[in-house]
Write a protein that holds these residues in place. Structure first.
Motif, PDB file in Angstrom:
ATOM      1  N   VAL A   1      27.560  25.821  71.596  1.00 12.28           N
ATOM      2  CA  VAL A   1      28.584  26.223  70.816  1.00 12.28           C
ATOM      3  C   VAL A   1      27.885  27.622  70.011  1.00 12.28           C
ATOM      4  CG1 VAL A   1      29.517  25.850  68.447  1.00 12.28           C
ATOM      5  CG2 VAL A   1      29.367  23.889  70.509  1.00 12.28           C
ATOM      6  N   MET A   2      26.653  27.350  70.099  1.00 12.87           N
ATOM      7  CA  MET A   2      25.627  29.124  70.164  1.00 12.87           C
ATOM      8  C   MET A   2      25.727  29.663  70.251  1.00 12.87           C
ATOM      9  SD  MET A   2      24.888  27.868  66.958  1.00 12.87           S
ATOM     10  CE  MET A   2      23.101  29.006  66.305  1.00 12.87           C
ATOM     11  N   GLU A   3      26.031  29.697  71.847  1.00 13.09           N
ATOM     12  CA  GLU A   3      26.245  30.642  72.616  1.00 13.09           C
ATOM     13  C   GLU A   3      27.996  31.054  72.139  1.00 13.09           C
ATOM     14  OE1 GLU A   3      26.765  31.355  77.570  1.00 13.09           O
ATOM     15  OE2 GLU A   3      26.309  29.439  76.625  1.00 13.09           O
ATOM     16  N   ALA A   4      29.033  30.630  72.033  1.00 16.08           N
ATOM     17  CA  ALA A   4      30.191  30.751  72.497  1.00 16.08           C
ATOM     18  C   ALA A   4      30.027  31.640  70.578  1.00 16.08           C
ATOM     19  CB  ALA A   4      30.942  29.363  71.751  1.00 16.08           C
TER      20      ALA A   4
ATOM     21  N   LEU B   1      18.583  34.651  63.177  1.00 14.08           N
ATOM     22  CA  LEU B   1      17.084  34.971  63.559  1.00 14.08           C
ATOM     23  C   LEU B   1      16.964  33.135  64.000  1.00 14.08           C
ATOM     24  CD1 LEU B   1      16.297  36.692  60.704  1.00 14.08           C
ATOM     25  CD2 LEU B   1      16.255  37.414  63.222  1.00 14.08           C
ATOM     26  N   ALA B   2      17.393  32.335  63.511  1.00 11.67           N
ATOM     27  CA  ALA B   2      16.689  30.882  63.905  1.00 11.67           C
ATOM     28  C   ALA B   2      17.026  30.414  65.177  1.00 11.67           C
ATOM     29  CB  ALA B   2      17.393  29.715  63.309  1.00 11.67           C
ATOM     30  N   VAL B   3      17.871  31.310  66.026  1.00 10.91           N
ATOM     31  CA  VAL B   3      18.308  31.066  67.149  1.00 10.91           C
ATOM     32  C   VAL B   3      17.649  31.665  68.065  1.00 10.91           C
ATOM     33  CG1 VAL B   3      20.212  31.482  69.481  1.00 10.91           C
ATOM     34  CG2 VAL B   3      20.522  30.348  67.062  1.00 10.91           C
ATOM     35  N   LEU B   4      16.631  32.976  67.982  1.00  9.31           N
ATOM     36  CA  LEU B   4      15.420  33.765  68.340  1.00  9.31           C
ATOM     37  C   LEU B   4      14.336  33.518  68.134  1.00  9.31           C
ATOM     38  CD1 LEU B   4      17.133  37.466  67.650  1.00  9.31           C
ATOM     39  CD2 LEU B   4      17.195  35.332  69.511  1.00  9.31           C
ATOM     40  N   THR B   5      14.120  31.829  67.444  1.00  4.72           N
ATOM     41  CA  THR B   5      13.246  31.309  67.473  1.00  4.72           C
ATOM     42  C   THR B   5      12.841  29.959  68.441  1.00  4.72           C
ATOM     43  OG1 THR B   5      12.952  31.545  64.785  1.00  4.72           O
ATOM     44  CG2 THR B   5      11.636  29.864  65.565  1.00  4.72           C
ATOM     45  N   PRO B   6      11.665  30.713  69.602  1.00  7.08           N
ATOM     46  CA  PRO B   6      11.831  28.779  70.002  1.00  7.08           C
ATOM     47  C   PRO B   6      11.902  26.900  69.818  1.00  7.08           C
ATOM     48  CG  PRO B   6      11.231  31.218  71.147  1.00  7.08           C
ATOM     49  CD  PRO B   6      11.043  30.925  69.512  1.00  7.08           C
ATOM     50  N   ASP B   7      12.421  26.698  70.109  1.00  7.17           N
ATOM     51  CA  ASP B   7      12.105  25.132  69.817  1.00  7.17           C
ATOM     52  C   ASP B   7      12.192  24.563  71.141  1.00  7.17           C
ATOM     53  OD1 ASP B   7      14.589  25.141  69.838  1.00  7.17           O
ATOM     54  OD2 ASP B   7      14.287  24.628  67.434  1.00  7.17           O
TER      55      ASP B   7
ATOM     56  N   LEU C   1      18.362  30.384  76.434  1.00  9.87           N
ATOM     57  CA  LEU C   1      18.255  32.197  76.540  1.00  9.87           C
ATOM     58  C   LEU C   1      19.758  32.375  76.646  1.00  9.87           C
ATOM     59  CD1 LEU C   1      16.829  34.149  77.796  1.00  9.87           C
ATOM     60  CD2 LEU C   1      17.662  34.649  79.754  1.00  9.87           C
ATOM     61  N   ALA C   2      20.758  31.925  77.059  1.00 15.36           N
ATOM     62  CA  ALA C   2      22.213  32.025  76.678  1.00 15.36           C
ATOM     63  C   ALA C   2      22.456  32.215  75.543  1.00 15.36           C
ATOM     64  CB  ALA C   2      23.545  31.549  77.116  1.00 15.36           C
ATOM     65  N   PRO C   3      22.559  31.559  74.031  1.00 12.74           N
ATOM     66  CA  PRO C   3      22.799  31.459  72.960  1.00 12.74           C
ATOM     67  C   PRO C   3      21.711  32.747  72.121  1.00 12.74           C
ATOM     68  CG  PRO C   3      21.445  29.408  73.581  1.00 12.74           C
ATOM     69  CD  PRO C   3      21.879  29.943  74.515  1.00 12.74           C
ATOM     70  N   ALA C   4      20.817  32.945  72.568  1.00 10.41           N
ATOM     71  CA  ALA C   4      19.474  34.118  72.188  1.00 10.41           C
ATOM     72  C   ALA C   4      19.544  35.727  72.851  1.00 10.41           C
ATOM     73  CB  ALA C   4      18.387  33.484  72.258  1.00 10.41           C
TER      74      ALA C   4
END
Length: 489
Positions: free
Chosen positions: A208-211, A243-249, A254-257
């Motif tokens: 969903v984040m990617e979409a 920005l939160a999506v760009l913080t790896p956990d 990769l796709a949503p980032a």
């Protein structure tokens, strides 16, 4: 970017001319860029069903008018087969003629909207599949016909079904790019807060984040985004979510980032660089401006270099070219590292787009770049790469020569840096290929003796290139001119 080292490496192979190798390499890179764009950066996306592959989706089309009309009539009557009819219709709507036939049926869209909002969850899913297929249409009348469904698609973004939410998001994203009417309707219907709410509620759902990132990036690529869309986005909670999506956990994907990185790029970099470049060109060098310019340059340059091909809507403003040249000139003496960074971004920009190469010519920016060739610390190397990108477009070579590039190349060929010499020789090769007039002008600049000195150059690659230019272009052109000038007896 313009990878001259590969050209030099391949040029020594027997049986291939420099020109053939250059053309083959460019064709290969074009194919790679096209593949990358088709995979990640297309304007519209088609989300396939889990039980079918790409080839099946392509083959399964139904353009027969009777079939489409029959399916529509079946949908108007409640029956246990309605879900199956919807599924067949969604596959049929992959064909443009079927799409046009369907939207011309009286009340067809309203019937589909009724099923989208009805109590049957399976029919709702198949209905949104139909709208998803319609949103992928290249025909503007088809996408506009989907407008009655957009309020419901936005409402359903808060749903719990991942598949359903994905379809709604990609359908909305497909509808955004080409129609001002659709974008204005979506903004009025609250697409920005709906996206923010969706991302907040589904932040751990990577699909969903990617979409959602894709849909937002589609909005941000609009020509009027800076006036109508970006202020709404900045006023929402979307930037912090991106920005939160760009913080790896542990949930990092990769796709949503990638999607969120592009959204942040559209929000800031190009727009701000154009504004800052204009201000600096007018003499506004307030203390600390360079601290803002540097990360923006790095972001744009990195995105261009790692992605190889970006959506043209993102970087369609040639004002970015003017801004980069202005920053380069403004900081070349006081902050050479920033000037080099500006030239690096300009190199990445011109390497991928004929539009920006043309802008350097038409906006008369090439003379300003040529004047900076005496500067060292990597600045002249980057500027030569930019000029090489322009010279690669054969139609610009004569104009480059008219701007005085030949005399400047005679100067750079005398420099001690091997990278500068090599780049200068490669540019000469492209200029010479454009016509004999350029060769004759180079000879008048003392080019023969200059190339002859490289016969004793320590670096074999440089020596080989200089000898090739001397024997295959300069001396052969001079001999032809001498023969043509011998008077008849």
């Amino acid at each position: 970017m313009w990878r001259l080292s590969r050209i030099r490496h391949k040029a020594g192979r027997a049986g291939y001319s420099l020109e053939e190798l250059r053309v083959k390499r460019r064709e290969h890179e074009k194919a790679l860029r096209q593949a990358r764009r088709d995979r990640q950066l297309v304007s519209r996306r088609l989300l396939l069903n889990e039980d079918e592959g790409q080839q099946e989706a392509i083959r399964h089309t139904c353009s027969d008018e009777n079939d489409v009309v029959s399916l529509f009539h079946n949908l108007q009557h409640s029956s246990p087969e309605r879900e199956a009819h919807l599924k067949t219709l969604s596959k049929s709507l992959r064909d443009l003629s079927a799409q046009l036939i369907f939207i011309k049926q009286e009340n067809s869209i309203h019937v589909l909207v009724g099923l989208l909002t009805g109590p049957n969850t399976r029919c709702r899913l198949q209905s949104v599949c139909c709208f998803h297929e319609l949103s992928h249409s290249p025909h503007p009348s088809v996408t506009t016909a989907c407008l009655p469904a957009t309020p419901y698609l936005l409402t359903y973004l808060s749903g719990q079904s991942t598949r359903f939410t994905e379809l709604c998001l990609y359908t909305l994203g497909n509808l955004c790019p080409d129609s001002d009417i659709v974008r204005e309707k979506l903004l009025a219907q609250g697409i920005i807060p709906a996206l923010a709410c969706c991302i907040e509620n589904q932040r751990h759902n990577m699909a969903v984040m990617e979409a959602a990132g894709f849909t937002l990036s589609q909005l941000l690529q609009a020509k009027d985004a800076s006036e109508k869309i970006i202020p709404l986005v900045l006023a929402s909670s979307l930037p912090s979510h991106l920005l939160a999506v760009l913080t790896p956990d542990q949930n990092f994907a990769l796709a949503p980032a990638i999607e969120c990185a592009w959204c942040l790029h559209y929000l800031t970099c190009s727009m701000l660089l154009v504004s800052l470049g204009g201000a600096v060109a007018q003499g506004n060098k307030a203390e600390g401006v360079e601290l803002l310019v540097c990360p923006l340059l790095r972001c744009v340059g990195n995105l261009l270099s790692c992605t190889a091909d970006v959506p043209d809507a993102c970087l369609s403003d040639v004002g970015l070219t003017v801004a980069l040249c202005a920053l380069l000139q403004a900081y070349v003496q006081t902050r050479p590292s920033l000037a080099r960074e500006s030239a690096w971004v300009l190199n990445n920009l011109t390497a991928r787009s004929c539009l920006f190469c043309s802008a350097l010519i038409t906006l008369n920016l090439v003379p300003n770049l040529i004047q900076l060739l005496p500067f060292s610390q990597g600045i002249n190397t980057m500027i030569l790469r930019v000029l090489a990108n322009v010279a690669h477009k054969k139609e610009f070579c004569i104009q480059l020569a008219e701007f005085g590039l030949l005399s400047s190349l005679c100067a750079t060929l005398k420099m001690a840096e091997q990278a500068v010499v090599t780049l200068s020789l490669d540019i000469l090769f492209m200029l010479f290929a454009s016509g004999s007039q350029v060769v004759e002008d180079f000879v008048r600049e003392g080019g023969i003796s200059l190339l002859e000195t490289f016969q004793y150059y320590s670096e074999e690659d440089v020596r080989r290139k200089a000898v090739y230019l001397l024997e295959e272009h300069v001396l052969s052109s001079s001999s032809q001119c001498t023969v043509s000038c011998i008077p008849s007896s």
